[in-house]
Enzyme design. Sequence first.
Site, PDB file in Angstrom:
ATOM      1  N   ASP A  60     -13.525   8.074  -3.944  1.00  0.00           N
ATOM      2  CA  ASP A  60     -14.340   7.287  -3.016  1.00  0.00           C
ATOM      3  C   ASP A  60     -15.565   8.122  -2.656  1.00  0.00           C
ATOM      4  O   ASP A  60     -15.687   9.275  -3.060  1.00  0.00           O
ATOM      5  CB  ASP A  60     -13.519   6.879  -1.794  1.00  0.00           C
ATOM      6  N   GLY A  62     -16.604   9.067   0.349  1.00  0.00           N
ATOM      7  CA  GLY A  62     -16.511   9.824   1.584  1.00  0.00           C
ATOM      8  C   GLY A  62     -16.961   9.022   2.796  1.00  0.00           C
ATOM      9  O   GLY A  62     -16.721   9.409   3.930  1.00  0.00           O
ATOM     10  N   GLY A  63     -17.621   7.908   2.544  1.00  0.00           N
ATOM     11  CA  GLY A  63     -18.151   7.103   3.641  1.00  0.00           C
ATOM     12  C   GLY A  63     -17.085   6.661   4.633  1.00  0.00           C
ATOM     13  O   GLY A  63     -17.232   6.842   5.841  1.00  0.00           O
ATOM     14  N   ASP A 114     -21.483   4.148   1.244  1.00  0.00           N
ATOM     15  CA  ASP A 114     -21.748   2.906   1.971  1.00  0.00           C
ATOM     16  C   ASP A 114     -21.399   3.079   3.435  1.00  0.00           C
ATOM     17  O   ASP A 114     -20.760   4.046   3.817  1.00  0.00           O
ATOM     18  CB  ASP A 114     -20.928   1.739   1.381  1.00  0.00           C
ATOM     19  N   ASP A 263      -6.078   0.272  -3.789  1.00  0.00           N
ATOM     20  CA  ASP A 263      -5.533   1.574  -3.412  1.00  0.00           C
ATOM     21  C   ASP A 263      -5.025   1.460  -1.991  1.00  0.00           C
ATOM     22  O   ASP A 263      -5.553   0.673  -1.204  1.00  0.00           O
ATOM     23  CB  ASP A 263      -6.617   2.660  -3.443  1.00  0.00           C
ATOM     24  N   CYS A 301      16.490  -1.322  -8.146  1.00  0.00           N
ATOM     25  CA  CYS A 301      15.404  -0.408  -8.519  1.00  0.00           C
ATOM     26  C   CYS A 301      15.894   0.596  -9.560  1.00  0.00           C
ATOM     27  O   CYS A 301      16.898   1.258  -9.359  1.00  0.00           O
ATOM     28  CB  CYS A 301      14.895   0.325  -7.280  1.00  0.00           C
ATOM     29  N   CYS A 303      14.488   3.364 -10.370  1.00  0.00           N
ATOM     30  CA  CYS A 303      13.885   4.687 -10.205  1.00  0.00           C
ATOM     31  C   CYS A 303      14.949   5.776 -10.106  1.00  0.00           C
ATOM     32  O   CYS A 303      16.112   5.525  -9.825  1.00  0.00           O
ATOM     33  CB  CYS A 303      12.934   4.722  -9.006  1.00  0.00           C
ATOM     34  N   CYS A 306      16.971   5.888  -6.758  1.00  0.00           N
ATOM     35  CA  CYS A 306      17.993   4.851  -6.569  1.00  0.00           C
ATOM     36  C   CYS A 306      19.144   5.011  -7.569  1.00  0.00           C
ATOM     37  O   CYS A 306      20.265   4.589  -7.296  1.00  0.00           O
ATOM     38  CB  CYS A 306      17.353   3.472  -6.691  1.00  0.00           C
ATOM     39  N   HIS A 332      10.433   6.910  -4.599  1.00  0.00           N
ATOM     40  CA  HIS A 332      10.922   5.524  -4.630  1.00  0.00           C
ATOM     41  C   HIS A 332       9.819   4.532  -4.282  1.00  0.00           C
ATOM     42  O   HIS A 332       9.640   3.527  -4.975  1.00  0.00           O
ATOM     43  CB  HIS A 332      12.121   5.304  -3.700  1.00  0.00           C
TER      44      HIS A 332
HETATM   45 ZN   LIG Z   1      14.062   3.297  -6.236  1.00  0.00          ZN
END
Ligand SMILES: [Zn+2]
Length: 348
Positions: A60, A62-63, A114, A263, A301, A303, A306, A332
Amino acid sequence: MPVGTQATVKAVPQDVLEDLGVQILLGNTYHLYLRPGIEQVRNLGGLHRFMSWDRAILTDSGGFQVFSLSDLRKVTEDGVTFRSHLDGSSRFLSPETATAAQIGLGADVIMPFDECTEYPADASRVRASMEMTLRWAERSKRYFEEHKGEVPWKSHQPSAISRQERTGRQPMTTDNCTQALFGIVQGGMDLALRKESAERTIEIGFDGYAIGGLSVGEPRALTREVVESTLEHLPKDRPRYLMGVGTPEEIVEYSKLGVDMMDCVLPTRAARHGLLFTSEGKVSIKQARYAGDQGPLDPNCPCRVCQRYSRAYLRHLYAANEVLAQILNTIHNLSFYLDTMRRVRHSI
Ligand SMILES: [Zn+2]
């Protein structure tokens, strides 16, 4: 895009981010400008090399941080003078210096400086702020065109552990590459001003277009209305980036409207506070009800957290203030967000 404020997505090493399938992350120019400093990062070969991250990075301008974090800022046509939140030193960012900083960091996508208009603001204030952002966008673009060849990746020397040794792949030739500079649409909550800002930003000409100035305290329904309306005026053949959102439900909703990039600090920040997003809704892992719960955090999930640990263990780590709690919770939440976006891409 996971947020990697200080050249790190808090609590998660880069190899784990790669395993999770992170394709691009966001770095904050304001923070890196104050510490370790742009010249330091440039001398170390740029942000990719410094943090050992071969995939894409967006910085970004920095604004947003200047307007939200720093004290005693003074905004003029030239730029913003502010005091560092670290040591109180007086600093200055302008369209030129913020673009120079981002060229020095060498991210793949960079943003013009900006003014993030506050909410609420009256009509004349929103108009004046939008006009200044447009003038600043022209200055950012002009500076970028004159200096885009000065990225650190064009001059760096091979380091001890080169990308090629680590990954076994040939490095891409970057000799003819430059960064992509996106434009930012402002205009507060006024749909007519948003349209005008979009049209005039497109006239200046950028590689992609961002919708800024939202998630600044306005009601969610209003955010959605402004996003939907602004998207109509942005070219479909360029990336459309909505800055600073959102919850898992919101990122799905905005994707459906046509947003390509988002983001947000929410998945990482919430994780560090024990707030976890799951297919069954939000889980506040600190609650005593999970103390004896042997089930996984999210049964749906895949991941690594999990698959391996119980809610009881995650609750214990959090209650004991263990570092591992932040690491596992963040992994997670990022995994949940990335899976959500993978489903969105698949359905598109
Ligand atoms: Zn997970």
